[in-house]
Design a protein around this motif. Structure first.
Motif, PDB file in Angstrom:
ATOM      1  N   TYR A 101       0.826  -1.212   0.000  1.00 62.70           N
ATOM      2  CA  TYR A 101       0.000   0.000   0.000  1.00 62.70           C
ATOM      3  C   TYR A 101       0.861   1.264   0.000  1.00 62.70           C
ATOM      4  O   TYR A 101       0.429   2.315   0.453  1.00 62.70           O
ATOM      5  N   SER A 102       2.085   1.133  -0.526  1.00 62.21           N
ATOM      6  CA  SER A 102       3.011   2.272  -0.577  1.00 62.21           C
ATOM      7  C   SER A 102       3.662   2.362  -1.950  1.00 62.21           C
ATOM      8  O   SER A 102       4.825   2.752  -2.069  1.00 62.21           O
ATOM      9  N   SER A 103       2.923   1.998  -2.988  1.00 60.60           N
ATOM     10  CA  SER A 103       3.498   1.846  -4.321  1.00 60.60           C
ATOM     11  C   SER A 103       3.152   3.006  -5.238  1.00 60.60           C
ATOM     12  O   SER A 103       2.088   3.609  -5.128  1.00 60.60           O
ATOM     13  N   LEU A 104       4.064   3.287  -6.165  1.00 60.89           N
ATOM     14  CA  LEU A 104       3.818   4.248  -7.227  1.00 60.89           C
ATOM     15  C   LEU A 104       3.120   3.531  -8.393  1.00 60.89           C
ATOM     16  O   LEU A 104       3.084   2.308  -8.454  1.00 60.89           O
ATOM     17  N   PRO A 105       2.589   4.296  -9.354  1.00 56.60           N
ATOM     18  CA  PRO A 105       1.846   3.689 -10.465  1.00 56.60           C
ATOM     19  C   PRO A 105       2.690   2.671 -11.233  1.00 56.60           C
ATOM     20  O   PRO A 105       3.849   2.919 -11.562  1.00 56.60           O
ATOM     21  N   GLY A 106       2.099   1.518 -11.498  1.00 60.52           N
ATOM     22  CA  GLY A 106       2.708   0.547 -12.385  1.00 60.52           C
ATOM     23  C   GLY A 106       3.715  -0.400 -11.784  1.00 60.52           C
ATOM     24  O   GLY A 106       4.109  -1.380 -12.431  1.00 60.52           O
ATOM     25  N   ARG A 107       4.169  -0.133 -10.553  1.00 61.81           N
ATOM     26  CA  ARG A 107       5.252  -0.943  -9.991  1.00 61.81           C
ATOM     27  C   ARG A 107       5.032  -1.145  -8.501  1.00 61.81           C
ATOM     28  O   ARG A 107       5.306  -0.247  -7.700  1.00 61.81           O
ATOM     29  N   PRO A 108       4.522  -2.328  -8.072  1.00 61.47           N
ATOM     30  CA  PRO A 108       4.346  -2.581  -6.641  1.00 61.47           C
ATOM     31  C   PRO A 108       5.682  -2.514  -5.899  1.00 61.47           C
ATOM     32  O   PRO A 108       6.701  -2.994  -6.399  1.00 61.47           O
ATOM     33  N   MET A 109       5.663  -1.929  -4.729  1.00 65.02           N
ATOM     34  CA  MET A 109       6.862  -1.923  -3.907  1.00 65.02           C
ATOM     35  C   MET A 109       7.105  -3.332  -3.352  1.00 65.02           C
ATOM     36  O   MET A 109       6.197  -3.931  -2.773  1.00 65.02           O
ATOM     37  N   PRO A 110       8.298  -3.870  -3.510  1.00 68.27           N
ATOM     38  CA  PRO A 110       8.576  -5.197  -2.949  1.00 68.27           C
ATOM     39  C   PRO A 110       8.509  -5.171  -1.422  1.00 68.27           C
ATOM     40  O   PRO A 110       8.763  -4.142  -0.794  1.00 68.27           O
ATOM     41  N   VAL A 111       8.166  -6.303  -0.846  1.00 68.08           N
ATOM     42  CA  VAL A 111       8.162  -6.430   0.607  1.00 68.08           C
ATOM     43  C   VAL A 111       9.603  -6.393   1.108  1.00 68.08           C
ATOM     44  O   VAL A 111      10.498  -6.963   0.480  1.00 68.08           O
ATOM     45  N   GLN A 112       9.824  -5.700   2.218  1.00 65.00           N
ATOM     46  CA  GLN A 112      11.143  -5.689   2.843  1.00 65.00           C
ATOM     47  C   GLN A 112      11.210  -6.817   3.864  1.00 65.00           C
ATOM     48  O   GLN A 112      10.390  -6.890   4.779  1.00 65.00           O
ATOM     49  N   GLY A 113      12.154  -7.702   3.714  1.00 63.59           N
ATOM     50  CA  GLY A 113      12.259  -8.854   4.587  1.00 63.59           C
ATOM     51  C   GLY A 113      12.303  -8.487   6.057  1.00 63.59           C
ATOM     52  O   GLY A 113      13.110  -7.651   6.470  1.00 63.59           O
ATOM     53  N   GLY A 114      11.424  -9.110   6.835  1.00 64.61           N
ATOM     54  CA  GLY A 114      11.424  -8.903   8.276  1.00 64.61           C
ATOM     55  C   GLY A 114      10.805  -7.602   8.737  1.00 64.61           C
ATOM     56  O   GLY A 114      10.834  -7.293   9.926  1.00 64.61           O
TER      57      GLY A 114
END
Length: 351
Positions: free
Chosen positions: A58-71
């Motif tokens: 829920y912190s992504s810019l258009p067209g590209r989901p932000m990857p999850v940060q491990g941990g």
């Protein structure tokens, strides 16, 4: 040297990249001018422990989901910098840096953007410089007399600089709460707020804030009752470090003092607290000095907009400065929609 393009975007942070994505999809010729030496916008200058209010999805810019940060349930600032750098490369956005814009001027049918690298003439300009570069310090009596260290949110990096010191943190918003929590274990801290702090429910994060801001904007646009937006929910998102300090009894706010003296702060009843440092978490103002040559500011310094478009200079759009340029437009998740709308309006103008 003078260059010509259809659109100039001023600022290469999250707002500039978002609108760049949409301009590219619409096939427009544009450049993004960024004053910073590297990608990442203001996120590369925040304090070490800063985390987003929302999960990566829920912190992504258009067209590209932000990857999850491990941990990490809530990504940290370094993760955001990496994401923005990758976003810029992935969409091959034409970012020029470091280029500092000194002024935007009318030049016949075009706008002329003056920089330390030459000038660009364009059919439209998008200002996306944000607020981080213009910290606000209140005019509190005695502030020049205080002998200790004073700094704003933008200068704070971590608790190690203040270990064992008496520190006053001023501000009841998210920055004030997060920095107060950061300092709670290693300093003799006093947290000062204008009114009692209002923590949002622990299960509320940036997703709910974006929804609330959007619902308020829609209600106002349709002439319905003001829902209150984000302000109706509270002021402080209880991210894990804030929640832990609060639950441990380490986040107890004192009312705002009335003045400083040489050695600390003084409340209205004469009570004093000595301090080695004061950290002003007192917010920001839009960084818009480059637009001064256009003469758009009203009596209170505000530039009138319809959506993101300047009312008095329709070739100019302002993006990412807060709700007045789009609901939650100063956030990662919120800037995408007004960026899309601005790009569409500009495409209709320049074609």
């Amino acid at each position: 040297m003078t260059y010509t393009t259809q659109v100039v975007v001023i600022g290469g942070g999250q707002a500039g990249l978002s609108v760049g994505y949409h301009l590219r999809r619409l096939g427009l010729d544009f450049v993004i001018l960024d004053a910073q030496a590297e990608a990442g916008g203001a996120w590369q200058y925040t304090w070490e422990s800063l985390h987003l209010f929302s999960p990566a999805a829920y912190s992504s810019l258009p067209g590209r989901p932000m990857p999850v940060q491990g941990g990490q349930a809530y990504p940290d600032a370094g993760h955001v910098v990496g994401y923005l750098s990758d976003y810029e490369r992935r969409y091959e956005l034409p970012v020029h840096r470091p280029v500092r814009v000194s002024g935007v001027h009318r030049d016949g049918q075009l706008l002329r953007v003056e920089t330390d690298y030459g000038a660009w003439r364009a059919r439209a300009v998008i200002s996306a410089t944000g607020t981080w570069w213009r910290p606000f310090l209140p005019a509190v009596p005695g502030r020049p007399d205080f002998r200790g260290r004073q700094l704003h949110t933008v200068e704070y990096r971590g608790p190690g600089d203040f270990a064992g010191q008496r520190v006053v943190v001023v501000g009841g918003g998210n920055s004030g709460a997060q920095i107060a929590a950061d300092l709670a274990h290693d300093t003799e801290q006093t947290w000062v707020t204008q009114r009692p702090p209002r923590f949002l429910a622990d299960d509320i994060d940036g997703r709910a804030l974006f929804d609330a801001a959007t619902a308020r904007r829609r209600a106002l646009d349709e002439g319905r009752t003001d829902t209150g937006g984000v302000a109706s929910l509270g002021d402080i998102v209880a991210v894990p470090p804030v929640r832990e300090a609060r639950d441990a009894g380490l986040l107890k706010a004192s009312p705002m003092f009335v003045r400083l003296d040489r050695d600390g702060i003084v409340w209205a009843d004469g009570t004093r607290a000595e301090a080695d440092a004061v950290i002003w978490c007192t917010g920001f103002r839009p960084a818009l000095s480059h637009l001064a040559p256009l003469g758009l500011r009203g009596p209170r310094g505000h530039i009138a907009t319809a959506g993101t478009r300047s009312v008095d200079e329709p070739r100019l759009h302002l993006l990412g400065y807060g709700d007045w340029t789009g609901p939650a437009s100063a956030t990662l998740i919120g800037v995408g929609r007004p960026a899309r709308d601005a790009a569409r309006e500009i495409a209709a103008l320049v074609r």
